[in-house]
Design a protein around this motif. Structure first.
Motif: not given
Length: 615
Positions: A562-590
């Motif tokens: 379960e441990r993370i071997r590698n990671f990346a940091v995005l320069p902004r938050e995920l957002s509803v407007e970009s389609g990355e979050l639902t209206a209830t702020l759940k992540v759209r993993r796909g």
């Protein structure tokens, strides 16, 4: 016995006529208030107004607005006509707004603002059932509706609706009462569209029997009485705020105050001093992070005293929640902690706050423990739109951290062979609108609703949510891994606001992270890192090293796979407007997987931790 929302509201309004019912703001003015009698008059006029424009029992009307007293009044006016209320998130995409209005066959829609009105009007040609839009606020710039050059009669203002209502009421003063009385418990009250992490929205049909099946259980779980003030700020388009907030307040509460917006909650908490709030975990996380920053910024003895006091609070909370009687020494230590630190912390968060209920997404157990430790009872529950909200809730002095509690009195739960959570109870919905096939997929032959969530039930009947069935990662060794658990662990790191874990059919896991700008900026100031911009700061190698060290610390509680071997940091938050979050702020993993596929692939090519600025 008839139990409908409109009947309940008018009955309570008659009993509490002269008591304050709601507090709200208009523009920059101080909080205003209306009594139950005044609010009842507003709802009555709006209900008659709907009847005057041709609204008939059984038809649907939508509400496209942020949370406000006018949202609730619109909801009540719709249901007072024996009609079906259809909430729509104001942050919804244009395609979703059009789909919901079309699918629900909405005859009219309440819109909060001119901009939202224009979004509906742009789809009008595809909405043959839509006959009327009701604008809840005046057009911008002091214009009249006439000056907007709209199709004649298509849009009316709230004042005009109320005036039409007053005229009809003088002609037929029994009409709305007759419509309320003729509404059966089995009638459809609302159709709530689930935002869904994939695909188009699904219309969940909820009857009054479903809603009151939950409401009748709530008094023993979320106790409200006529001395309480409830602050409403979560979207009323979500079943959690709608049932446990709006409807529960109408059923049992006294005063409901409406926040100006979710961004102004902190300021409004000071002004209103609520006794109860509903939150999503993200709100709790932000409050907790601010308190932690304050503690970390304290010096020497002050910091040590705060940490000791919170640790003492946690010890007492653990003792009480496990049913043990605290010893004299612990009581004495807690008395000191309370006088020196804890009561001051509570005053900063909410002086009169006696109950916080978290729902809508999995909460961080450490954060739930913190709030209970400082003396603010904070419960976590679990439910879905399809169950009219709560299925399980942790009770006040019987909280088990890491679980969502036991089932409500009227609810049954069990696990399928693969660990999927199955539910039966009066709150379980009747089906998805115009989709018998999808409805059949979630009910088995014995009538159990298949939630799509994976979990476990302990010896005391407490439920623990592991993950979404469809989100499970199967690594290259065939091991089933629940990403939500790992993401929750990563989000215990104060800097991390969102974490999305990947690793399906791979040897190991990687994660895409977003960071809390304020927390990162304060850390950078403390460390003396270059701070030309937040975007550049997220790509700083020193920040990457710091995050790796923090991830290594929290990974002790994870299995090796379960441990993370590698990671990346995005320069902004995920957002509803970009389609990355639902209206209830759940992540759209796909969506996140598609948008950052190249970035995720690069994490498997690099052996060292990667801090990236995007794809």
């Amino acid at each position: 016995m008839q139990q409908t929302i409109a009947a309940t509201f008018f009955s309570r309004a008659e009993t509490l006529a002269d008591r304050v019912a709601i507090r709200f703001k208009e523009g920059r003015s101080p909080y205003r208030e209306l009594t139950w009698g005044q609010y009842s008059r507003m709802v009555t006029e709006m209900a008659y107004g709907l009847a005057a424009i041709g609204f008939e029992p059984g038809q649907s009307a939508a509400i496209l607005s942020n949370t406000s007293h006018l949202w609730v009044a619109s909801d009540l006016a719709i249901m007072s006509n024996g009609c079906v209320s259809v909430p729509i998130y104001p942050t919804s995409s244009q395609a979703d707004i059009q789909y919901i209005l079309e699918n629900s066959e909405a005859q009219c829609v309440f819109v909060q603002s001119e901009s939202l009105m224009n979004r509906v009007l742009s789809a009008k040609e595809q909405l043959p059932n839509l006959k009327k839009l009701i604008l809840l606020s005046a057009p911008a710039g002091g214009k009249s509706l006439t000056e907007l050059n709209l199709q004649e009669g298509l849009v009316i203002g709230l004042e005009e609706l109320q005036e039409l209502g007053r005229q009809l009421e003088t002609e037929n003063e029994e009409l709305i009462r007759q419509r309320i009385d003729s509404t059966d418990n089995s009638a459809v009250a609302t159709i709530i569209y689930t935002s869904g992490t994939t695909g188009i929205p699904k219309g969940v049909i909820l009857t009054y029997e479903n809603i009151f099946g939950v409401l009748n259980d709530l008094p023993g779980i979320i106790p409200l009485n006529v001395s309480d003030t409830y602050l409403s700020f979560l979207p009323l388009s979500h079943v959690f705020e709608r049932v446990c907030g709006e409807f529960h307040w109408l059923f049992r509460g006294d005063v409901c105050a409406f926040a100006e917006s979710i961004d102004q909650v902190g300021k409004n908490m000071v002004e209103i001093e609520p006794t109860m709030i509903l939150v999503v975990p993200r709100v709790l996380d932000r409050i907790h992070a601010k308190v932690q920053v304050g503690i970390m910024g304290a010096t020497g003895r002050a910091r040590a005293l705060m940490e000791w006091s919170i640790a003492t609070g946690k010890e007492l909370f653990a003792c009480v929640s496990q049913g043990r009687s605290p010893g004299l020494f612990l009581k004495c230590r807690h008395y000191l902690a309370e006088r020196l630190v804890l009561q001051k912390l509570r005053a900063r968060i909410g002086r009169r706050l006696r109950l916080v209920v978290s729902g809508g997404a999995p909460a961080n157990a450490e954060v739930i423990e913190f709030f209970n430790a400082i003396g603010i009872p904070t419960l976590e529950g679990y439910g879905l739109t399809e169950t009219a909200a709560p299925v399980c809730v942790n009770l006040g002095q019987q909280i088990k951290l890491g679980t969502v509690g036991g089932p409500l009195p009227s609810v049954q739960i069990k696990l399928a062979d693969d660990g999927e959570i199955l539910v039966k109870g009066p709150g379980v919905f009747k089906g998805y609108l115009k989709s018998e096939e999808m409805t059949a997929e979630v009910f088995d032959a014995e009538g159990w609703f298949h939630t799509g969530d994976i979990g476990s039930i302990d010896q005391d009947g407490y439920l623990k949510i592991t993950d979404r069935k469809k989100d499970l990662i199967i690594n290259s060794a065939g091991k089933n891994i629940a990403p939500q658990r790992i993401e929750s662990v990563l989000k215990t790191i104060q800097l991390i606001s969102q974490a999305v874990v990947f690793g399906d059919k791979r040897k190991h896991l990687v994660a895409v992270l977003t960071l809390d700008e304020q927390a990162v900026t304060e850390l950078a100031q403390e460390k003396g890192w270059d701070m030309s911009s937040f975007a550049e700061l997220t790509a700083d190698p020193e920040l990457g090293k710091h995050l790796r060290a923090e991830i290594n610390k929290v990974s002790d509680q994870l299995a090796e796979c379960e441990r993370i071997r590698n990671f990346a940091v995005l320069p902004r938050e995920l957002s509803v407007e970009s389609g990355e979050l639902t209206a209830t702020l759940k992540v759209r993993r796909g969506v996140v997987a598609r948008e950052y596929s190249k970035l995720v692939d690069s994490l498997y090519r690099d052996e060292e931790s990667l801090v990236a600025s995007g794809c």
